[in-house]
Scaffold this active site. Structure first.
Site, PDB file in Angstrom:
ATOM      1  N   CYS A  85       1.070  -1.370   0.053  1.00 15.33           N
ATOM      2  CA  CYS A  85      -0.113   0.014  -0.001  1.00 15.33           C
ATOM      3  C   CYS A  85       0.604   1.382  -0.060  1.00 15.33           C
ATOM      4  CB  CYS A  85      -0.742  -0.317   1.206  1.00 15.33           C
ATOM      5  SG  CYS A  85      -0.109   0.354   2.969  1.00 15.33           S
ATOM      6  N   GLN A  86       0.412   1.774   0.689  1.00 12.37           N
ATOM      7  CA  GLN A  86       1.134   3.687   0.831  1.00 12.37           C
ATOM      8  C   GLN A  86       2.520   3.729   1.842  1.00 12.37           C
ATOM      9  OE1 GLN A  86       1.166   6.043  -2.080  1.00 12.37           O
ATOM     10  NE2 GLN A  86       2.907   7.081  -1.020  1.00 12.37           N
TER      11      GLN A  86
END
Length: 117
Positions: A85-86
């Site tokens: 993810c980020q």
């Protein structure tokens, strides 16, 4: 003494938010570079479509975290799954979902796209 309690609550909160589910292995972005071309792996990016479109690693398929439970049947249980993810928080949650669903070899990329270069 009240501040000690507050600090303790914060520490416990972060511990439970960042711990890895049983069966999930954390890997670094450097580790990821070494396995990206693996044909025996599935790469899942659990960010939103907008985040994915703005910047992603080509080998990763976008399945947003909120859609993951409904898409488990589209994943192969006999292949390793690498999630990103980020920052590593959503992918950690995704990895837990996958592990609880019976996937055996689940890898979470620590630091996510924020550490990818």
């Amino acid at each position: 003494m009240e501040w000690i309690f507050i600090v303790l609550v914060v520490v416990v909160f972060f511990y439970f938010r960042t711990r890895t589910a049983k069966g999930v292995k954390n890997i670094s972005t450097n580790d990821l570079k070494g396995i990206l071309k693996g044909k025996d792996k599935q790469f899942i990016d659990v960010r939103t479509p907008g985040e994915y479109k703005a910047r992603h690693i080509p080998e990763f398929k976008n399945i947003p975290l909120d859609q993951l439970p409904g898409k488990l049947q589209t994943l192969k249980s006999d292949k390793d799954i690498v999630v990103i993810c980020q920052s590593g928080m959503r992918s950690s949650r995704a990895a837990s979902i996958l592990a609880k669903a019976g996937f055996q070899n689940v890898y979470n990329v620590k630091g996510g796209m924020s550490r990818w270069s």
